[in-house]
Design an enzyme around this catalytic site. Sequence first.
Site, PDB file in Angstrom:
ATOM      1  N   HIS A 234       0.856  -1.195   0.000  1.00  0.00           N
ATOM      2  CA  HIS A 234       0.000   0.000   0.000  1.00  0.00           C
ATOM      3  C   HIS A 234       0.886   1.237   0.000  1.00  0.00           C
ATOM      4  O   HIS A 234       1.831   1.313   0.783  1.00  0.00           O
ATOM      5  CB  HIS A 234      -0.872  -0.019   1.263  1.00  0.00           C
ATOM      6  CG  HIS A 234      -1.924   1.034   1.280  1.00  0.00           C
ATOM      7  ND1 HIS A 234      -1.651   2.348   1.568  1.00  0.00           N
ATOM      8  CD2 HIS A 234      -3.252   0.968   1.007  1.00  0.00           C
ATOM      9  CE1 HIS A 234      -2.781   3.039   1.502  1.00  0.00           C
ATOM     10  NE2 HIS A 234      -3.764   2.233   1.153  1.00  0.00           N
ATOM     11  N   TYR A 363     -14.953   4.865   7.091  1.00  0.00           N
ATOM     12  CA  TYR A 363     -15.545   3.573   6.743  1.00  0.00           C
ATOM     13  C   TYR A 363     -17.015   3.431   7.172  1.00  0.00           C
ATOM     14  O   TYR A 363     -17.458   2.350   7.522  1.00  0.00           O
ATOM     15  CB  TYR A 363     -14.690   2.434   7.317  1.00  0.00           C
ATOM     16  CG  TYR A 363     -13.366   2.332   6.593  1.00  0.00           C
ATOM     17  CD1 TYR A 363     -13.273   1.617   5.408  1.00  0.00           C
ATOM     18  CD2 TYR A 363     -12.229   2.985   7.056  1.00  0.00           C
ATOM     19  CE1 TYR A 363     -12.083   1.538   4.709  1.00  0.00           C
ATOM     20  CE2 TYR A 363     -11.027   2.920   6.365  1.00  0.00           C
ATOM     21  CZ  TYR A 363     -10.963   2.185   5.194  1.00  0.00           C
ATOM     22  OH  TYR A 363      -9.785   2.116   4.489  1.00  0.00           O
TER      23      TYR A 363
HETATM   24  C1  DNO Z   1      -6.725   3.387   5.459  1.00  0.00           C
HETATM   25  C2  DNO Z   1      -6.097   2.252   4.802  1.00  0.00           C
HETATM   26  C3  DNO Z   1      -4.775   1.844   5.396  1.00  0.00           C
HETATM   27  C4  DNO Z   1      -4.339   0.538   4.786  1.00  0.00           C
HETATM   28  C5  DNO Z   1      -3.003   0.037   5.248  1.00  0.00           C
HETATM   29  C6  DNO Z   1      -2.550  -1.118   4.409  1.00  0.00           C
HETATM   30  O1  DNO Z   1      -7.851   3.646   5.248  1.00  0.00           O
HETATM   31  O2  DNO Z   1      -5.998   2.479   3.446  1.00  0.00           O
HETATM   32  O3  DNO Z   1      -4.912   1.708   6.765  1.00  0.00           O
HETATM   33  O4  DNO Z   1      -5.255  -0.446   5.103  1.00  0.00           O
HETATM   34  O5  DNO Z   1      -2.059   1.022   5.205  1.00  0.00           O
HETATM   35  O6  DNO Z   1      -1.562  -1.823   5.058  1.00  0.00           O
END
Ligand code: DNO
Length: 388
Positions: A234, A363
């Site tokens: 990511h 979310y």
């Molecule tokens: C936030 C996410 C991050 C993601 C991590 C992956 O909304 O996009 O927390 O899950 O960085 O490891």
Amino acid sequence: MGLIQTWRWYGPEDPVTLSDIRQAGASGVVTALHQIPHGDVWPLELIKERKAMIAQAGLEWSVVESVPVHEAIKTRNEHAGFYLENYRKTLRNLSSCGIKTVCYNFMPVLDWTRTDLRITLDNGAKALYFDWVDLAVFDTKVLKRAEASSFYQASVLNQVEERYEKMSKERLEELSAVILMGVPTEGGVSLEDLKQSIEIYKKIGKAGLRENLVYFLESIAELCLEEGIQMTIHPDDPPFPILGLPRIASSKEDLEYILAEVDQSFNGICFCTGSLGAGGHNDLVEILKAVGERVYFAHLRNIKKDAMGNFYESDHLDGDVDMPAIMTLLVTLNKKRKQRIPFRPDHGHELLDDIGKATNPGYSAIGRLKGLAELRGLELGINCTLKD
Ligand code: DNO
């Protein structure tokens, strides 16, 4: 076959249920065993249980986000070997359950960073926000980092005193909590931990962190190739160094470096448009064209930046990211694949009945429902045009 429409679920504790996800129209679930402390092995039984829970709701566990990489590995300290072995065990357990796409990040200590989780937009919706002056207030007044004042641009530093003086004690506490938060269900870090980590990473620097990532990838390469596991890194969020911590997944050059250093198919990317898009240095279309072959997962979200580089999360189809162009590239890549590319509507505004509800920042259900609906329509429209 189109892209796989997925949805991030924080597990049984998530106020957004699997039934909600089904109703939103996603077919895939992106989740993790968030209850397991970073670095511990994920037991086979718990993976099976989670998978069955998802299947029972008529959905499929498409991607793991994330199997966190323990700080011992990121800093490559004396415990790194132990945590690498654990990581391999977890990957093996996931793979034996047929779960083979894994997202992770290599951001030091903090995961994603914002300075505000609930700014009100003109239409009344709530969005996440990143503000350089607020970050500098935290850096200089709370963290009291010695190098802080040489790090920020004059336009930011000039505003720090005034912003700080006007800031209530409550807001300063909230700002600190937001910056230290990390992944909501996993608990953040303490100010002391952050201070210590900053010292450790100062010695490691960008070059050292890159080496540690390569070491991590090489240590899991054989297993991933044997099992057909696709690892997706990511990008850094936001995609620039903050608080003196190095960053290694923030630009086209960074991503190309990562792919080239461990040039094997398992080593892939989670193409997060919101994270990369927050950097003025990034041209997302150019990046996706360059690294697309190894993009195995996508986070689709938009942002709007101002002249100072502050940004808020905007509507999925309205912002600095040219979403139709990105979607066109993804659809084209997907057509050539045996394995469909999963994407999820990343973050969403707090809207309508969700306003004021206890949800994980970014979310809530309705904002993402809107985002998914828009993205799904965009994909369909593009597919129709491509056929012509
Ligand atoms: C936030 C996410 C991050 C993601 C991590 C992956 O909304 O996009 O927390 O899950 O960085 O490891």
